[in-house]
Design a protein around this motif. Structure first.
Motif, short mmCIF file in Angstrom:
data_model
loop_
_atom_site.label_atom_id
_atom_site.label_comp_id
_atom_site.label_asym_id
_atom_site.label_seq_id
_atom_site.Cartn_x
_atom_site.Cartn_y
_atom_site.Cartn_z
N ASN A 159 0.85 -1.19 0.00
CA ASN A 159 0.00 0.00 0.00
C ASN A 159 0.89 1.25 0.00
N LYS A 160 0.99 1.89 -1.15
CA LYS A 160 1.88 3.06 -1.29
C LYS A 160 1.35 4.29 -0.56
N GLU A 161 0.08 4.23 -0.13
CA GLU A 161 -0.50 5.37 0.58
C GLU A 161 -0.76 5.04 2.05
N TYR A 162 -0.04 4.06 2.58
CA TYR A 162 -0.26 3.64 3.96
C TYR A 162 0.11 4.75 4.93
N TRP A 163 -0.66 4.87 6.00
CA TRP A 163 -0.48 5.98 6.94
C TRP A 163 0.84 5.90 7.71
N ASN A 164 1.47 4.72 7.75
CA ASN A 164 2.81 4.60 8.34
C ASN A 164 3.73 3.96 7.30
N PRO A 165 4.28 4.75 6.38
CA PRO A 165 5.02 4.19 5.24
C PRO A 165 6.20 3.31 5.64
N GLU A 166 6.76 3.48 6.83
CA GLU A 166 7.88 2.65 7.27
C GLU A 166 7.49 1.18 7.42
N ASP A 167 6.18 0.93 7.52
CA ASP A 167 5.70 -0.45 7.68
C ASP A 167 5.58 -1.20 6.36
N VAL A 168 5.72 -0.50 5.24
CA VAL A 168 5.52 -1.15 3.93
C VAL A 168 6.84 -1.17 3.17
N LYS A 169 7.52 -2.33 3.20
CA LYS A 169 8.81 -2.48 2.54
C LYS A 169 8.77 -3.58 1.47
N ILE A 170 7.57 -4.11 1.21
CA ILE A 170 7.38 -5.15 0.21
C ILE A 170 6.42 -4.64 -0.85
N ASP A 171 6.81 -4.77 -2.12
CA ASP A 171 5.93 -4.35 -3.21
C ASP A 171 4.88 -5.40 -3.54
N ASN A 172 5.29 -6.66 -3.49
CA ASN A 172 4.39 -7.76 -3.84
C ASN A 172 4.51 -8.85 -2.78
N LEU A 173 3.43 -9.11 -2.08
CA LEU A 173 3.37 -10.16 -1.07
C LEU A 173 2.49 -11.28 -1.61
N ILE A 174 3.03 -12.49 -1.63
CA ILE A 174 2.30 -13.63 -2.17
C ILE A 174 2.19 -14.71 -1.12
N PHE A 175 0.97 -15.15 -0.83
CA PHE A 175 0.74 -16.32 0.01
C PHE A 175 0.69 -17.53 -0.92
N ALA A 176 1.69 -18.40 -0.83
CA ALA A 176 1.69 -19.64 -1.60
C ALA A 176 1.06 -20.72 -0.72
N ILE A 177 -0.18 -21.07 -1.00
CA ILE A 177 -0.93 -21.99 -0.15
C ILE A 177 -0.40 -23.40 -0.33
N THR A 178 0.19 -23.93 0.75
CA THR A 178 0.88 -25.22 0.71
C THR A 178 0.49 -26.00 1.95
N THR A 179 -0.42 -26.94 1.79
CA THR A 179 -0.99 -27.59 2.97
C THR A 179 -0.05 -28.58 3.63
N ASP A 180 0.88 -29.14 2.90
CA ASP A 180 1.78 -30.16 3.44
C ASP A 180 3.00 -29.50 4.07
#
Length: 533
Positions: free
Chosen positions: A226-247
């Motif tokens: 979120n490039k407009e986040y109210w605390n920009p220091e908390d956003v250091k990742i451009d793309n976050l991906i959850f790779a769903i892996t059940t095992d």
């Protein structure tokens, strides 16, 4: 320099669909354990759902410090509590923007109307949005907040007042929890007018550090920083991906291969190899958790305390801890972990005694060969890294006293749904504390208000319920401790559950990850986290 390693890892994991991510972007892949049931945090109670929504897309009025239990200002910058403890006035953070996506563009900033919508929908079953999209809010109800909050008022655009029936010593802690994520009233109104209210649970809009982008069930969830986040220091990742892996073993393999940078809930058998990998770090800490057996007291013969005591006495906990936790578990005695203040160390638990257990069943008139179901979770959790093996060992233990346990399992979402409905006899389940207060254990898991929610035993004891409610309504920690000790003694007498273990929590990650903190509450948050490679 182009991050070719990260791109190859994403390709290998099958995570790039359509156009590839920019080589210059900061990307992080998290190997998660399962598909969320939805993206409306108020409707759910599990870490899988919370990680995918409230820890990414949403904020709350308060939020817990990373790696700790202290509640800090978030969407509220400060608050005041009246002298009688019944009124909380919150001053809201100005200039906070809701997410802009291809399905919603906000016309205003966050304000008091959003707080009112969020809580009025949970409080009022006749709320127009709730009537259009029938929803239940189990955590809110389990904690008795639906009965205790009498009114939520907008004093002005940036000031909100909550009025309570009774003192709630954990009220701020509760509002920092995941279920209290703040929604956009404007987005909800847009959905209501379009007849698409259910999309609040499919296409979320929040104020959090990551913007929802795409979800493919059983495969991946994609978020953008979120490039407009109210605390920009908390956003250091451009793309976050959850790779769903059940095992769990596959998650460990992906981590070592660099196909994901962070994973969770490793199998005990995989920990040594992960620790030896020079590219992997495996921080750990004692778990604020409990794995246990819940007995459905509404089902015969589990309605008899003698039967529950016999089943409890027949479980060889030490053998289970050796086989299932493999050195990463501590024998559980009470209904909450010893790291929780008010824990009663004087309670010693039930002795392991199959002969005495068999005699108890005989005295209770239980026939040899009586059948019950024993539910086993399909997922790994820190509090239970191998529910299938645990169920098989318990099945063997109970067979020795003449009880035939049939092991049952379902997909995780179905497991939880059917468990709430009370279809089980005995059920393997557990809990990781959510806010650091004893009420989060003693009322949320075993209180009468939680019988249709996280009280999997469906146990409602009037004496117990009064004790835990009284404990919540006073603020002196010493007085509260004495009441919670009394409540623990009642559970030990009535045995709606068999405590099994508290585990050590391991959080494997690549050495390239910086800023990730292990949450005492079992959440996986990416505030302030970055991937250096």
């Amino acid at each position: 320099m182009r991050n070719n390693t990260s791109i190859r890892a994403l390709l290998a994991a099958g995570l790039i669909l359509g156009s590839p991510l920019s080589y210059a972007a900061s990307n992080l892949v998290y190997c998660s354990e399962g598909s969320p049931a939805g993206f409306d945090p108020g409707q759910y109670t599990t870490g899988t759902d919370f990680d995918a929504a409230s820890e990414t897309v949403f904020n709350r009025l308060a939020q817990f410090e990373r790696g700790g239990t202290r509640a800090l200002p978030a969407l509220a910058t400060e608050w005041e509590v009246s002298d009688d403890g019944l009124t909380y006035t919150f001053h809201l953070r100005p200039g906070v923007k809701f997410h802009t996506t291809d399905y919603f563009k906000p016309s205003r900033e966050f304000n008091a109307d959003d707080v009112l919508f969020t809580f009025e929908r949970m409080l009022n079953k006749e709320h127009p949005f709730r009537k259009a999209y029938a929803s239940e809010f189990p955590y809110f109800v389990d904690m008795g907040m639906d009965k205790n909050i009498t009114k939520v008022e907008k004093l002005d655009d940036l000031t909100v007042r909550f009025s309570l029936n009774h003192v709630d010593a954990a009220f701020i802690q509760n509002l920092a929890m995941n279920f209290a994520a703040i929604h956009s009233a404007e987005y909800a109104d847009q959905l209501l007018k379009a007849g698409k209210s259910e999309q609040i649970n499919q296409k979320p809009i929040g104020t959090g550090p990551f913007v929802f982008s795409r979800y493919q069930k059983d495969a991946q969830i994609r978020f953008k920083g979120n490039k407009e986040y109210w605390n920009p220091e908390d956003v250091k990742i451009d793309n976050l991906i959850f790779a769903i892996t059940t095992d769990a073993s596959v998650r460990a393999q992906k981590l070592r291969a660099g196909e994901c940078q962070i994973t969770l809930n490793p199998r005990p058998a995989d920990i040594e190899a992960l620790q030896k990998d020079p590219n992997v770090a495996v921080p750990s800490q004692p778990g604020f958790n409990l794995g246990y057996i819940a007995y459905n007291v509404l089902h015969e013969p589990l309605d008899k305390v003698e039967v529950r005591k016999a089943l409890d006495m027949a479980v060889d906990k030490k053998s289970i801890i050796e086989a299932v936790y493999q050195g990463a578990g501590q024998l559980a005695v009470n209904a909450m972990p010893p790291t929780q203040w008010s824990y009663d160390e004087s309670i010693k638990g039930t002795e392991y005694n199959p002969d005495k257990a068999r005699e108890l069943l005989k005295q209770a008139g239980i026939a040899e060969g009586t059948e019950i179901t024993l539910w086993a979770m399909p997922v790994q959790r820190p509090y239970n890294p191998n529910a299938k093996l645990m169920a098989q060992m318990i099945q063997s233990d109970w067979a020795k006293i003449g009880i035939k346990a049939r092991i049952v399992s379902y997909e995780w979402g179905e497991y939880i749904k059917r468990g709430h409905a009370g279809e089980h006899d005995a059920m393997l389940i557990g809990w990781t504390g959510d806010n650091g207060d004893p009420d989060n254990w003693m009322n949320t898991l075993y209180g009468c208000d939680a019988v249709d929610g996280n009280n999997w035993s469906k146990w409602c004891d009037a004496e117990y319920d009064k004790v835990v409610k009284d404990a919540k309504r006073i603020t002196d920690q010493g007085e509260r401790t004495e009441l919670y000790k009394k409540a623990q003694a009642i559970i030990q007498q009535q045995l709606p559950i068999t405590p099994i273990a508290h585990s050590t929590v391991y959080q494997p990650m690549r050495n390239s990850v910086e800023g990730f903190e292990i949450s005492p509450f079992g959440r996986n948050s990416f505030y302030g986290v970055e991937n250096k490679r």
